[in-house]
Design an enzyme around this catalytic site. Sequence first.
Site, PDB file in Angstrom:
ATOM      1  N   ASP A   6       5.229  67.817 -15.581  1.00 47.93           N
ATOM      2  CA  ASP A   6       5.691  69.189 -15.385  1.00 47.93           C
ATOM      3  C   ASP A   6       6.641  69.272 -14.202  1.00 47.93           C
ATOM      4  O   ASP A   6       6.746  68.326 -13.418  1.00 47.93           O
ATOM      5  CB  ASP A   6       4.498  70.128 -15.131  1.00 47.93           C
TER       6      ASP A   6
ATOM      7  N   CYS B   2     -27.898  67.992   7.259  1.00 44.97           N
ATOM      8  CA  CYS B   2     -27.234  67.108   6.298  1.00 44.97           C
ATOM      9  C   CYS B   2     -28.050  65.833   6.102  1.00 44.97           C
ATOM     10  O   CYS B   2     -28.590  65.281   7.058  1.00 44.97           O
ATOM     11  CB  CYS B   2     -25.830  66.781   6.802  1.00 44.97           C
TER      12      CYS B   2
ATOM     13  N   HIS C 199     -19.302  61.448   5.316  1.00 43.97           N
ATOM     14  CA  HIS C 199     -19.925  62.749   5.551  1.00 43.97           C
ATOM     15  C   HIS C 199     -19.182  63.876   4.830  1.00 43.97           C
ATOM     16  O   HIS C 199     -19.800  64.711   4.169  1.00 43.97           O
ATOM     17  CB  HIS C 199     -19.998  63.062   7.048  1.00 43.97           C
TER      18      HIS C 199
ATOM     19  N   GLN D 280       2.700  76.762 -15.475  1.00 44.29           N
ATOM     20  CA  GLN D 280       3.575  77.105 -14.350  1.00 44.29           C
ATOM     21  C   GLN D 280       3.948  78.591 -14.465  1.00 44.29           C
ATOM     22  O   GLN D 280       3.232  79.343 -15.122  1.00 44.29           O
ATOM     23  CB  GLN D 280       4.809  76.194 -14.334  1.00 44.29           C
TER      24      GLN D 280
ATOM     25  N   CYS E 139     -26.797  62.961   4.761  1.00 46.29           N
ATOM     26  CA  CYS E 139     -25.918  61.822   4.473  1.00 46.29           C
ATOM     27  C   CYS E 139     -26.184  60.659   5.423  1.00 46.29           C
ATOM     28  O   CYS E 139     -26.803  60.816   6.467  1.00 46.29           O
ATOM     29  CB  CYS E 139     -24.445  62.240   4.529  1.00 46.29           C
TER      30      CYS E 139
ATOM     31  N   CYS F 231     -25.106  61.282   9.104  1.00 51.23           N
ATOM     32  CA  CYS F 231     -25.965  62.189   9.869  1.00 51.23           C
ATOM     33  C   CYS F 231     -27.359  61.611  10.097  1.00 51.23           C
ATOM     34  O   CYS F 231     -28.002  61.929  11.088  1.00 51.23           O
ATOM     35  CB  CYS F 231     -26.042  63.550   9.173  1.00 51.23           C
TER      36      CYS F 231
ATOM     37  N   ASP G 273      -2.957  62.210 -12.379  1.00 49.69           N
ATOM     38  CA  ASP G 273      -1.936  63.244 -12.442  1.00 49.69           C
ATOM     39  C   ASP G 273      -0.685  62.619 -13.033  1.00 49.69           C
ATOM     40  O   ASP G 273      -0.592  61.406 -13.192  1.00 49.69           O
ATOM     41  CB  ASP G 273      -1.699  63.893 -11.078  1.00 49.69           C
ATOM     42  N   SER G 274       0.266  63.457 -13.355  1.00 52.66           N
ATOM     43  CA  SER G 274       1.424  62.969 -14.109  1.00 52.66           C
ATOM     44  C   SER G 274       2.487  62.341 -13.219  1.00 52.66           C
ATOM     45  O   SER G 274       3.413  61.715 -13.717  1.00 52.66           O
ATOM     46  CB  SER G 274       2.056  64.147 -14.843  1.00 52.66           C
ATOM     47  N   GLY G 275       2.374  62.546 -11.918  1.00 51.86           N
ATOM     48  CA  GLY G 275       3.416  62.059 -11.019  1.00 51.86           C
ATOM     49  C   GLY G 275       4.470  63.111 -10.753  1.00 51.86           C
ATOM     50  O   GLY G 275       5.289  62.962  -9.852  1.00 51.86           O
ATOM     51  N   GLY G 276       4.447  64.177 -11.515  1.00 50.06           N
ATOM     52  CA  GLY G 276       5.440  65.234 -11.343  1.00 50.06           C
ATOM     53  C   GLY G 276       5.455  65.773  -9.914  1.00 50.06           C
ATOM     54  O   GLY G 276       6.502  65.838  -9.273  1.00 50.06           O
ATOM     55  N   PHE G 277       4.280  66.093  -9.417  1.00 49.09           N
ATOM     56  CA  PHE G 277       4.191  66.667  -8.080  1.00 49.09           C
ATOM     57  C   PHE G 277       4.741  65.708  -7.025  1.00 49.09           C
ATOM     58  O   PHE G 277       5.464  66.122  -6.111  1.00 49.09           O
ATOM     59  CB  PHE G 277       2.733  67.030  -7.765  1.00 49.09           C
TER      60      PHE G 277
ATOM     61  N   ASP H 154      -9.259  69.207  -7.200  1.00 44.84           N
ATOM     62  CA  ASP H 154      -9.064  67.957  -6.470  1.00 44.84           C
ATOM     63  C   ASP H 154      -8.350  68.296  -5.190  1.00 44.84           C
ATOM     64  O   ASP H 154      -7.553  69.255  -5.154  1.00 44.84           O
ATOM     65  CB  ASP H 154      -8.192  66.987  -7.277  1.00 44.84           C
TER      66      ASP H 154
END
Lengths: 375, 375
Positions: free
Chosen positions: A149, A305, A336, A190, A307, A310, A95-99, A267
């Site tokens: 952004d 499951c 899990h 946006q 995994c 489990c 990500d751009s780091g903006g958030f 994500d």
Amino acid sequence: MSIESNIKYKKIKIDGNARLGQIHTQRGIINTPAFIPVGTNATVKAMNQDELKELGAEIILSNTYHLYLRPGHEVIKKLGGLHKFMNWQGPILTDSGGFQVFSLSPLRKITGDGVTFKSHLDGSTHFITPEIVMEIQGALGSDIAMAFDECTPYPATREYALNSLDLTTRWAKRCLDAKNENQALFGIVQGGTYTDLRKQSAQQLIELDFDGYALGGLSVGEPKGLMYEITNYTTLLLPEDKPRYLMGIGDLLDVLEAVSAGIDLFDCVMPTRNARNGTLFTSRGRISIKREEFKADSSPLDPDCGCYTCKNYSKAYLRHLFMNKEILSMRLNTFHNVYFYLEFFKKMRKAINSGTFDNFRKEQTVILQNNFNEG
Amino acid sequence: MSIESNIKYKKIKIDGNARLGQIHTQRGIINTPAFIPVGTNATVKAMNQDELKELGAEIILSNTYHLYLRPGHEVIKKLGGLHKFMNWQGPILTDSGGFQVFSLSPLRKITGDGVTFKSHLDGSTHFITPEIVMEIQGALGSDIAMAFDECTPYPATREYALNSLDLTTRWAKRCLDAKNENQALFGIVQGGTYTDLRKQSAQQLIELDFDGYALGGLSVGEPKGLMYEITNYTTLLLPEDKPRYLMGIGDLLDVLEAVSAGIDLFDCVMPTRNARNGTLFTSRGRISIKREEFKADSSPLDPDCGCYTCKNYSKAYLRHLFMNKEILSMRLNTFHNVYFYLEFFKKMRKAINSGTFDNFRKEQTVILQNNFNEG
């Protein structure tokens, strides 16, 4: 003029607006809709990279803001880039780091040129611009970079949202001008909760021609209905031949809605953070592993499951580890939950492929609303 | 009268007083000298049970005191015992809880019959006797149980040490009377730093006829020289056909000394606790992974190490994970340190087998004194 994209989106099947596809990258194919596990600090918390591969993660996300502050992008560049640094051979999206600048920094000041902010780690002052953000992402060497952004908050006045989207568009253009070779670049739409502004943002970014498009500024406090409305509306404005990414959203009810709208990428820290807090996803709904009733329960967390957790450990043991704050608790729970998420996405892809996504969505919506935590 | 032992010690080779041997148990063979990783709460911190097996751990230790308090031995019994509870098929040794009662409980009161103590978790009051300790260890179903003892502190007057060893002998007899089927029982030699009292304790316990013998009350604050003296002296008093266990000691310099004296078994939190604190053992000495010089160091932690951590990750990445307090830091560091310990023990066994233990010891002593932390 613009550098040839190093990724390619292939649409395989459409079911309503839901899309089954593939993103081809130099480091492998990402089957979409895809979930991107979050590895903020160049590590998906509690997992190692072989486990991520074993679970079938086809892409991971890492954070420009965090890695810029520690250990520093120059360090990672010197070490051969992020893939080599963390020993992950698959695609990486940064990500751009903006958030993070807007959500983590105790102080920030936006000018047209860039943002001055203070590190949440040591209070040091930093100034970043779209060009610097691209330089950092270039040093990290991610496969997909995000444009810098401003994440429009909620609520925001129409005037604020308009000015904010103008800034985002100007920054997006500067990011494109500073685009790195061998790195795809996504623009971020946006416009807050104003459909006309979303349209304006989308059109401006499409005109600039990015390798993919993300929806930003959602799940920032607005009502679910409004989020769905904006997602549905905006997604349909995006080009059909490019990946579409709904940033930071991972509640599976929201995911079902967004996949229906035509989103390809997601994500979220939800599976990993919940795991560490003892909230586990199962084929019958969510459960909190700390509940007293599991104290002597020899059954697996989820009998359906497959995994490692489990197959090898009981609810009683998982509860015991959680109550004792053992590291193995975070490991087994995370394994899990990430498995559950990746399987869920596989099932969504299968449903789209067989033209039964709408049924799948209805069926899963009922199950996902089962929350045994409060039961 | 006494239940047939379910373990058997086979001496393979002697080199000086150092012994190469095997302990045969129902759940597998333990090659000695052996290191026993510590799994206090039915988990070796930061590892899973498959990793322990992969690293070649042939026995692990778990804590009676901790498991009695949480989740409770009755719960574990109901779930089929400790092996099933934690999904570990190899041998397990449980300590008696004596050491924890004396070191962790905020309040304790000894009577001839037993000990009243307060839980360090919730302050609740508990009363345990040798019979109760055997019942708990029986419920856990460990392969080797330890007799309930009083760990004589340092310094202690001769009178205190004498009374304490008398109590330990009386409790040892009661533990033997309450011995569980299919479980070996070790007696614990006390006597503080008084050789004649150590002799008295050893003789009394040998007369009672245990399946193995441990040295307790060492590394509790006494000078190293005194610890070595008592270890050397006491070990020679123990039967040759039974395993000998030096409790709680794991500094490898001490281990070399004790193996020279004829000790077979060791347990210690040192590799795991140090790992979490960023102190790592290498073939060239100890290093602290947080050192600034490793910030951009692309080399593995130990170029001579074949562990997962060293084969896959650089010092720079390990430092980054440690500085960010990432769970993967604790995982990778622990994996490496436990690997290092188990390899070290393999090398000791090889040296005894080839009659070169004294050389090995001298050579390793120099390396182990390298502590790059302060370099």
